[in-house]
Write an enzyme that holds these catalytic residues in place. Sequence first.
Site, PDB file in Angstrom:
ATOM      1  N   ASP A  34      53.218  49.396  53.293  1.00 12.14           N
ATOM      2  CA  ASP A  34      53.297  48.818  51.943  1.00 12.14           C
ATOM      3  C   ASP A  34      52.404  47.585  51.818  1.00 12.14           C
ATOM      4  O   ASP A  34      52.153  46.893  52.801  1.00 12.14           O
ATOM      5  CB  ASP A  34      54.760  48.446  51.638  1.00 12.14           C
ATOM      6  CG  ASP A  34      55.012  48.326  50.139  1.00 12.14           C
ATOM      7  OD1 ASP A  34      54.125  48.724  49.342  1.00 12.14           O
ATOM      8  OD2 ASP A  34      56.088  47.826  49.766  1.00 12.14           O
ATOM      9  N   ASN A  82      56.238  58.010  43.909  1.00 10.18           N
ATOM     10  CA  ASN A  82      54.883  57.485  43.662  1.00 10.18           C
ATOM     11  C   ASN A  82      54.124  58.257  42.575  1.00 10.18           C
ATOM     12  O   ASN A  82      53.094  57.781  42.083  1.00 10.18           O
ATOM     13  CB  ASN A  82      54.058  57.449  44.961  1.00 10.18           C
ATOM     14  CG  ASN A  82      54.483  56.339  45.907  1.00 10.18           C
ATOM     15  OD1 ASN A  82      54.406  56.479  47.126  1.00 10.18           O
ATOM     16  ND2 ASN A  82      54.928  55.204  45.379  1.00 10.18           N
TER      17      ASN A  82
HETATM   18  C1  IPE Z   1      57.051  53.007  49.620  1.00 13.69           C
HETATM   19  O1  IPE Z   1      56.274  52.038  49.020  1.00 13.69           O
HETATM   20  C2  IPE Z   1      56.317  54.316  49.635  1.00 13.69           C
HETATM   21  C3  IPE Z   1      55.141  54.374  50.505  1.00 13.69           C
HETATM   22  C4  IPE Z   1      54.741  53.436  51.333  1.00 13.69           C
HETATM   23  C5  IPE Z   1      54.399  55.599  50.435  1.00 13.69           C
HETATM   24  P1  IPE Z   1      56.418  51.721  47.468  1.00 13.69           P
HETATM   25  O2  IPE Z   1      55.514  50.574  47.177  1.00 13.69           O
HETATM   26  O3  IPE Z   1      56.233  52.953  46.675  1.00 13.69           O
HETATM   27  O4  IPE Z   1      57.963  51.297  47.370  1.00 13.69           O
HETATM   28  P2  IPE Z   1      58.711  50.359  46.349  1.00 13.69           P
HETATM   29  O5  IPE Z   1      58.289  50.783  44.987  1.00 13.69           O
HETATM   30  O6  IPE Z   1      58.263  48.971  46.657  1.00 13.69           O
HETATM   31  O7  IPE Z   1      60.147  50.557  46.639  1.00 13.69           O
HETATM   32  C1  IPE Z   2      51.537  51.254  49.681  1.00  9.96           C
HETATM   33  O1  IPE Z   2      50.919  50.205  49.020  1.00  9.96           O
HETATM   34  C2  IPE Z   2      50.776  52.557  49.498  1.00  9.96           C
HETATM   35  C3  IPE Z   2      51.474  53.570  48.710  1.00  9.96           C
HETATM   36  C4  IPE Z   2      52.682  53.470  48.245  1.00  9.96           C
HETATM   37  C5  IPE Z   2      50.739  54.797  48.428  1.00  9.96           C
HETATM   38  P1  IPE Z   2      51.256  49.887  47.504  1.00  9.96           P
HETATM   39  O2  IPE Z   2      50.279  50.638  46.648  1.00  9.96           O
HETATM   40  O3  IPE Z   2      52.674  50.160  47.211  1.00  9.96           O
HETATM   41  O4  IPE Z   2      50.943  48.334  47.437  1.00  9.96           O
HETATM   42  P2  IPE Z   2      51.744  47.246  46.626  1.00  9.96           P
HETATM   43  O5  IPE Z   2      53.180  47.358  47.007  1.00  9.96           O
HETATM   44  O6  IPE Z   2      51.517  47.536  45.187  1.00  9.96           O
HETATM   45  O7  IPE Z   2      51.132  45.961  47.069  1.00  9.96           O
HETATM   46 MG    MG Z   3      54.367  49.016  47.317  1.00  6.15          MG
END
Ligand code: IPE
Ligand code: IPE
Ligand code: MG
Length: 258
Positions: A34, A82
């Site tokens: 993340d 997602n």
């Molecule tokens: C969790 O990250 C999913 C992945 C790393 C693929 P998200 O960024 O989607 O999770 P939330 O929204 O912070 O819970």
């Molecule tokens: C994790 O990084 C990757 C996926 C969930 C695909 P994020 O895209 O959630 O990054 P933040 O949380 O917005 O910084």
């Molecule tokens: Mg995220």
Amino acid sequence: MSRVLATTPLSQRQPLPRQLDPDRLPAHVAVIMDGNGRWARQRGLPRVMGHRAGVEALKRTLRLCSDWGIGALTAYAFSTENWSRPGEEVTFLMTLFERVLARELEALEREQVRIRFLGDLEELPQGLQSLIADATARTAANTGIHFNVCTNYGGRRELVRAARRLAEQAARGDLDPACLDEERFAAELHTAGEPDPDLLIRTSGEQRISNFLLWQLAYAELHITDVLWPDFDAQALLAALLDYQGRNRRFGGVETPA
Ligand code: IPE
Ligand code: IPE
Ligand code: MG
């Protein structure tokens, strides 16, 4: 001599840091990657650049885990939630998965990685599905690290799918409901055959599970780091493993004397 040793020059393999006890490494590490978006924003870049940098962090982590003797790495790449992101970001991610898989397959084969994709794969773009099928088949007999990429994965959905499959077996007369136990249930999960993760790492400081491996994480040690995923490196992995080795895993029992 194993094929990994025969094909990867020793000079390129990272030795296990001396601070780590080789006998107490987690057999299976799971990671919620993340913070890609925040990493990009900090640099004034579009979010998708964070995803691109995140791929490099994943390659780095896979190689380190393999070199350091960890048996399995399971990474959360795309959750069932997602899909609710802007269309361009979702499309970018799917294209990125395709490109990276096509580009890296040879290296995965060479390095003896066994790759699998966990999730509802039939909802992914057709081109990605074909690449996944090809990569899975071509690395199935590999003897190195098990690399599981959770793509269109949701923990609740996985549990419901397992329940449905078992109900179907019962309805067909192939399963006596009285014989259903944890082992039989776990065999219907995407992770069937893999030991449960011993360590869950979540980057970017968020303190939640986000629908990841709800069943499998029952007794995992949790390591939450403020490091954003694209910055995750050997030092960050070492910190997670040292944290893990400092824990006393009781599994509901009592403390074992040191
Ligand atoms: C969790 O990250 C999913 C992945 C790393 C693929 P998200 O960024 O989607 O999770 P939330 O929204 O912070 O819970
Ligand atoms: C994790 O990084 C990757 C996926 C969930 C695909 P994020 O895209 O959630 O990054 P933040 O949380 O917005 O910084
Ligand atoms: Mg995220």
